[in-house]
Structure formats: structure tokens, C-alpha cells
Design an enzyme around this catalytic site. Structure first.
Site, PDB file in Angstrom:
ATOM      1  N   GLU A  36       0.848  -1.200   0.000  1.00 25.70           N
ATOM      2  CA  GLU A  36       0.000   0.000   0.000  1.00 25.70           C
ATOM      3  C   GLU A  36       0.878   1.244   0.000  1.00 25.70           C
ATOM      4  OE1 GLU A  36      -3.756   0.496   2.352  1.00 25.70           O
ATOM      5  OE2 GLU A  36      -2.525   1.988   3.414  1.00 25.70           O
ATOM      6  N   PHE A  38       0.547   5.793  -0.233  1.00 25.67           N
ATOM      7  CA  PHE A  38      -0.376   6.922  -0.099  1.00 25.67           C
ATOM      8  C   PHE A  38       0.190   8.135  -0.828  1.00 25.67           C
ATOM      9  CE2 PHE A  38       2.419   7.126   3.640  1.00 25.67           C
ATOM     10  CZ  PHE A  38       2.850   8.451   3.614  1.00 25.67           C
ATOM     11  N   PRO A  39      -0.664   9.081  -1.239  1.00 29.34           N
ATOM     12  CA  PRO A  39      -0.191  10.253  -1.980  1.00 29.34           C
ATOM     13  C   PRO A  39       0.648  11.173  -1.096  1.00 29.34           C
ATOM     14  CG  PRO A  39      -2.561   9.913  -2.309  1.00 29.34           C
ATOM     15  CD  PRO A  39      -2.145   9.032  -1.175  1.00 29.34           C
ATOM     16  N   PRO A  40       1.907  11.449  -1.462  1.00 31.52           N
ATOM     17  CA  PRO A  40       2.730  12.395  -0.696  1.00 31.52           C
ATOM     18  C   PRO A  40       2.188  13.817  -0.811  1.00 31.52           C
ATOM     19  CG  PRO A  40       4.088  10.960  -2.074  1.00 31.52           C
ATOM     20  CD  PRO A  40       2.665  10.788  -2.531  1.00 31.52           C
ATOM     21  N   HIS A  96      -8.171   2.933  -3.719  1.00 28.02           N
ATOM     22  CA  HIS A  96      -9.099   3.194  -2.623  1.00 28.02           C
ATOM     23  C   HIS A  96     -10.130   4.222  -3.071  1.00 28.02           C
ATOM     24  CE1 HIS A  96      -6.534   1.865   1.082  1.00 28.02           C
ATOM     25  NE2 HIS A  96      -6.236   1.135   0.007  1.00 28.02           N
ATOM     26  N   TYR A 168     -12.416  -5.551  10.058  1.00 22.76           N
ATOM     27  CA  TYR A 168     -11.896  -4.994  11.309  1.00 22.76           C
ATOM     28  C   TYR A 168     -11.843  -6.078  12.387  1.00 22.76           C
ATOM     29  CZ  TYR A 168     -12.907  -0.640   8.892  1.00 22.76           C
ATOM     30  OH  TYR A 168     -12.952   0.368   7.963  1.00 22.76           O
ATOM     31  N   LYS A 188     -21.663  -6.295   2.975  1.00 23.78           N
ATOM     32  CA  LYS A 188     -20.800  -5.756   1.914  1.00 23.78           C
ATOM     33  C   LYS A 188     -20.381  -6.846   0.936  1.00 23.78           C
ATOM     34  CE  LYS A 188     -17.922  -3.754   4.857  1.00 23.78           C
ATOM     35  NZ  LYS A 188     -16.780  -2.954   5.385  1.00 23.78           N
ATOM     36  N   TYR A 291       1.419  -2.463   4.710  1.00 22.50           N
ATOM     37  CA  TYR A 291       1.271  -1.016   4.788  1.00 22.50           C
ATOM     38  C   TYR A 291       2.679  -0.419   4.818  1.00 22.50           C
ATOM     39  CZ  TYR A 291      -3.583  -2.086   5.914  1.00 22.50           C
ATOM     40  OH  TYR A 291      -4.880  -2.542   5.859  1.00 22.50           O
TER      41      TYR A 291
END
Length: 643
Positions: A36, A38-40, A96, A168, A188, A291
Site C-alpha cells: 500500500e 499513499f499520496p505524498p 481506494h 476490522y 458488503k 502497509y
């Protein structure tokens, strides 16, 4: 709005869904792992992450996912990263998508962007509340729950997108009742969720019990555990607190005494996380989702400890000799010119507007137009200061030759014409390449001949198992114009070699029998036609010529106007020829290099205008028209081929 049913059906056969990759991992017993990102927050951070993603591709992840910024604030960057990862770097990518601050119009835009990027996997989430709000609430015209988002994606796109949902094992911020959460998860999945990615955890016993409860409740889709590697002790505690996950006491006991020693924390943490992963896999869960926090080392250490990659990193088994783009329409692309061998991103950028891509042969289905250099930002990367620091301030040809030699010895990680270090493929000919450069013959791209090695070969192998792959020897270099005539005469005396030579002004010389393609790599596989994925041909060479001389000119422009370095590099770019040579006898291992016996540039330490090429100690003949050799301009060749 979603895509038309006809369009979705047309694309569906080429989709690669995460659920299928996970099913294959379970069937084969070979664990799948994924990353995974994430956008910096800064432009430099984005570029640094792209460079890291490029390197991490060779670790062989089954897929990556890219997070959606809280509140959708970085949604444009998420969409851009998905497009770049899918199209340029060839990752199977999962985007995502959250409900937070997302009107239906924004959701439609995000899904359409993912579709156009060739992305076929979405992780549908409710998302965290924006930082300025304590409690989560739906925006007007938006979605309240991830369940609503799953239903909407399914309604709009059918089976085009594989839809992941969140699990979760230890509860979430606004719901701690495990039975309620299990009911939500079941809803879901029943609505169209095809795989589950969990929140991070460190309590493996609790996770395994939760997996068993999922199965008991009829949730049978693949479950992918979220693994958070340990970087530092402070970050470890902070992230555990942030996600409300329980830390086993023996983890605390192992890490507390060394908490101020980051290297020791990473080493011990590697063992703890790896042991947790082993327990997970022994339970039959054959997938691990890391992650990464946009970092590589801690994740790599865990994968090494688990034996899922070697200490040097295990490259993904290659379906083709070059890295495939997984962008829209490009999944079936299986032919490329060899010239962009060391500049994959540039080739993808310059062909991104093509409607069709070569499949099975380099034929009329291709677009004749390569993108213009300025339009795609193909020039030299890095600042002038960075490039001068990297490649120095050459004042004589020997300085440039030494720079090329340093690159071949892996003392430099890049050259203007090569984005990545020299690979193991070059090792059989590395001494020959070094020798040429020391004589002032500047090599750009090369490949050794390969005569029927197994497709599973760790260096030269590609394609399905049980096959055999072949290569013709190929060499591309910059050569002084005064050496060109002698070299061409030598090539003409052989019966197996073909060449193209061109200068910046477009003076093209070749002995190729036609403007059509010459396959320089091919493979023979059980039950398949012969695959010829790498070729040499006229149009693409002339497009590459523009780029190659542009890169050299950009390098020159890193130095001040009038400086010796700028004058030297500009002189080479303006006067020298770019030549490629193919030895069509794939049994021959060193035939190409024999062409250069006795060829060298005398006085490598002098200024460019005093450099004189020598052939066995004698001055060569001037450039002249050679019998039987085509001599054309760029414009003439383009006109002939396109008409």
C-alpha cells in the site's frame, strides 16, 4: 455514469482481478504479497515515491493499492498515481475510494479515471471523517456507508471492477461490537465485495479467530491481512494506538529494551512480524498486504525473512523481456522496439495516445505517430546541479568515456540514455562494452546473443514455463563520423549483420533490406505461436534518434554556455552518428565486437576539434556514399513508410 455494457464486455476479457490472483495463491500454496502507498504532500515527495515504486516492482508484488486522501482532498493525486502505477510501472493497481466528502459526481469521476487508467480493482471504504469534523457524516447527494458504495459500483460497472471491502478484526472507532461489524461485513460481501483487506493488527491469535468466525458466518471470499512493518519504536506505538490494535506482551518485552536503537528495533521487529506472517500462512491465509508507509526497507526485510524474496530481491517472472504496461488497451501489447530498452517510461509516454498497440507483430495496426518530445516531458530528469554532480564536468572525450565506464561498472546508477543501472543481462559482454568505451566508442544499449535458454532462466528467461528464448546480439552506440565509413564497410563485408546509422540532422544510412521489422528477441512456448516481442525497424529508430540526441543536448545544457563541458557534449551531439547493429546469427556470441578491432579515437585527452579517429594507427577515409547502401533523410523515410 458507468461505461456502456458493450464496452465493459469488450474490456472484461483482459481484466486481471485481485480475487483471481488470491485464488491462484491459495490453489498453488505460493503466498501472494502486496503493498500500500499513499499520496505524498509535495511534488518532490511524489517523484521520490515513483522512483521507490519502480524499484519495488522487482520484488514481485501481486498488486499495490493507493489510498484516497482523507476527505478526498488529494483525490486528483490518487487518480494520477493509479494511472502512473498501472500504465507506466506495470503494477496491477487497486484504487481506494471513500465516501468521505464525496458527492456522487466525484465518485463517478474517480471511477471513470480508474477505468481509463486500466485499473480494474477498487477498495470501497466509508473513510475517516475530515480532520475538521469529529463525527462522520455523509455529504448531500453522497453515500453514507461503504455498503452503498459497493452497490453503486456494481450497478454502474457490473463485473468490470473487482471490489474489495475493509475488515476490522479488533473493531473500529465508532463500532466495537464484533457481531455488528460481522453483519456489516457480510452485507458488503453479499452486495458484491469479492475480497477483504483488514485493518493492521499485531495480535495474530485474535486475527485467526476472526477469520474462523468469518467463515462460520458464510463469508468465504479471500481475506488479506494488513501487515504493518516496524520502522521505529515510536512509530510502532503511535500506529498501534491510532488503529486501537492490541500489542501482545512478548512484543512489548522484546522491543522496550532497545527502543532507542532504531536499527535494533527494525531487526527485532522484522522477526516478530515475520513470525506473525508465518502463523497466518500456516492457517491457510496465503496473502499478505503490507502497509509500507511509502518506505521500502522494513517491508523488504520481512519478505526476506519469510523467504518470499532473496536478499538481492526476486524479480517478478516476466511475461515478456520488457516490463508490460497495464494501461487501458495495452494489456495485449506484446511488441516493442529495442531502442527504449533502458527508457521504459519514455516509451509509454510517447505512445500513450495510440489507439491500438502492436500485438503479435509490428504491423499496420500501430499508430505511425510517436508523441513529440516537448509534449510529453521526455527530456533529461533532475536539476542541472544534480546532473553535474552525478556526471561531472567533462572537458575531454576521455572524461565522457570514463563516465560511461563507471556506469558499466555500476559505480553510476544512470546515464542520460539509461534510467536504471546495468542489469545482469549485460554481464557476458560487459568487458567488451568497457573496452569500446575506453576507445571513445560510447555505447548506449546492448544485448548479448542467447541461443535457446529455458524460459525460467533467472537472467534471460521470460514467458510461460516450459519454453525457450532466443536473442540476436544487438549494439547501439555513438560514433565519430570519421570512423563511420570504415565501420560500415566492415559490416557490409559480413553476411549476417544489418545496421541503421543516423546523425542529428537526419542523415540516415542502412543496409536493412526493407523498412519492416527485424525481430531481435523471440520465444518458443508449448501450444503457442512463436512470440517476437522486441524488434528493430525504421520508423521507431528515427523517433528514438530524436529522443537520444535531445537527451545529449539536455546534458550539454546542464553546463554554462561557452563552458568546455557544454562545447564538448554539444559537439558530439551535433556531429556524431547514432548507429545500431544487429548480428542476425544468434549463434554468434562476439561477432559484433570484432567489427571494432583496431578502431579507436586518438588523443582522447584533447579538445573535440583535435580528436582524430585512428584505424590500426592510420587515419581513415572520409565519409562517402557506399555502394548498395541506402542513404535517406528522416522525411523521405517517413513519407515512404506512411504512404
Amino acid at each position: 455514469m458507468g461505461q456502456s455494457n458493450a464496452e465493459l464486455r469488450r474490456r472484461r476479457s483482459h481484466n486481471m482481478h485481485i480475487k483471481d490472483k488470491l485464488a491462484e495463491a491459495h490453489r498453488s500454496g505460493k503466498p501472494a504479497f502486496s503493498f500500500e502507498f499513499f499520496p505524498p504532500k509535495t511534488a518532490q515527495g511524489v517523484q521520490n515515491l515513483y522512483d521507490r515504486m519502480d524499484r519495488m516492482h522487482d520484488l514481485g508484488p501481486s498488486f499495490i493499492d493507493v489510498t484516497w486522501g482523507a476527505g478526498g482532498s488529494q483525490s486528483d493525486l490518487t487518480c494520477e498515481m493509479v494511472n502512473v502505477a498501472q500504465t507506466v510501472y506495470g503494477f496491477e493497481t487497486c484504487m481506494h475510494l471513500t465516501c468521505t466528502d464525496m458527492e456522487r459526481e466525484k465518485v463517478d469521476g474517480a471511477l471513470n479515471a480508474a477505468y481509463k487508467a486500466g485499473c480494474t480493482n477498487i477498495l470501497a471504504l466509508r473513510g475517516d471523517p475530515p480532520r475538521d469534523k469529529e463525527k462522520w457524516q455523509a455529504v448531500e447527494g453522497g453515500f453514507r456507508y461503504a455498503l452503498d458504495l459497493v452497490k453503486y459500483i456494481k450497478e454502474q460497472y457490473g463485473d468490470h471492477f473487482d471490489i474489495g471491502v475493509a475488515g476490522y478484526p479488533e473493531g473500529c472507532d465508532d463500532e466495537q461490537d464484533s457481531d455488528v461489524l460481522m453483519d456489516h461485513l457480510k452485507q458488503k460481501v453479499d452486495a458484491g465485495g469479492t475480497f477483504i483487506v483488514t485493518q493492521m493488527f499485531y495480535d495474530v491469535d485474535n486475527f485467526l479467530n476472526w477469520v474462523d468466525k468469518c467463515r462460520a458466518n458464510g463469508i468465504n471470499v479471500p481475506i488479506v491481512p494488513g501487515i504493518m512493518p516496524i520502522q521505529t519504536h515510536a512509530a510502532f506505538l503511535r500506529r498501534a494506538k491510532w488503529s486501537n490494535c492490541h500489542i501482545p506482551q512478548h512484543w512489548i518485552d522484546a522491543l522496550e529494551p532497545i527502543k532507542n536503537d532504531d536499527a535494533a528495533v527494525r531487526e527485532v521487529g522484522k522477526g516478530l512480524v515475520a513470525e506473525m506472517c508465518r502463523r497466518i500462512m500456516e492457517h491457510g491465509v496465503m496473502a499478505l498486504h503490507f502497509y509500507t508507509m511509502n518506505l521500502a526497507q522494513s517491508t523488504k526485510m520481512v519478505l526476506e525473512e519469510l523467504g518470499l524474496i532473496s536478499r538481492e530481491g526476486t524479480p517478478t517472472k516476466k511475461p515478456l523481456p520488457w516490463r508490460q504496461s497495464l494501461g487501458l488497451s495495452r494489456r495485449e501489447e506484446d511488441v516493442r522496439p529495442v531502442f527504449w530498452k533502458n527508457r521504459h517510461k519514455s516509451y509509454v509516454a510517447r505512445t500513450q495516445d495510440w489507439d491500438e498497440f502492436p500485438n503479435g507483430r509490428w504491423g499496420d495496426s500501430r499508430s505511425p505517430a510517436f508523441g513529440e518530445l516537448d509534449a510529453y516531458g521526455i527530456g533529461l530528469k533532475g536539476t542541472n546541479e544534480q546532473n553535474v554532480k552525478l556526471w561531472g564536468k567533462p572537458e575531454a572525450l576521455r572524461d565522457i568515456a570514463d563516465t560511461f565506464v563507471r556506469f558499466l561498472k555500476n559505480d553510476l546508477k544512470s546515464l542520460p540514455w539509461s534510467e536504471a543501472p546495468v542489469t545482469d543481462e549485460a554481464q557476458p559482454i560487459i568487458s567488451d562494452l568497457i573496452d569500446l568505451n575506453r576507445r571513445g566508442l560510447l555505447t548506449i544499449t546492448s544485448q548479448p546473443s542467447v541461443n535457446g535458454v529455458e524460459s525460467s532462466h533467472p537472467v534471460h528467461g521470460w514467458g510461460p514455463s516450459g519454453g525457450y528464448v532466443y536473442q540476436k546480439a544487438y549494439l547501439e552506440l555513438l560514433i565519430s563520423p570519421s570512423l563511420l565509413t570504415e565501420l560500415i564497410e566492415r559490416i557490409e563485408q559480413t553476411q549476417t549483420m544489418t545496421f541503421y546509422a543516423v546523425n542529428k540532422a537526419g542523415d540516415l544510412r542502412t543496409n536493412a533490406p526493407s523498412d519492416g521489422p527485424n525481430a531481435v528477441t523471440w520465444g518458443v512456448f508449448p501450444g503457442k505461436e512463436i512470440v517476437q516481442p522486441t524488434i528493430v525497424e525504421t520508423i521507431s529508430f528515427l523517433a528514438w534518434k530524436d529522443e537520444a540526441f535531445r537527451l545529449g543536448t539536455d546534458w550539454a545544457n546542464c553546463h554554462p554556455a561557452g563552458s568546455p563541458s557544454r562545447q564538448l557534449i554539444e559537439g558530439i551531439m551535433n556531429d556524431w552518428y547514432l548507429i545500431n547493429i544487429v548480428d542476425n546469427d544468434f549463434h554468434s556470441t562476439r561477432g559484433i565486437f570484432g567489427l571494432f578491432n583496431g578502431l579507436q579515437v586518438e588523443n582522447l585527452d584533447g579538445p573535440l576539434e583535435r580528436i582524430k579517429p585512428m584505424i590500426n594507427g592510420h587515419a581513415p577515409k572520409p565519409i562517402a556514399e557506399l555502394n548498395g547502401m541506402h542513404k535517406k533523410t528522416d522525411e523521405k523515410v517517413f513519407a515512404e513508410v506512411l504512404n
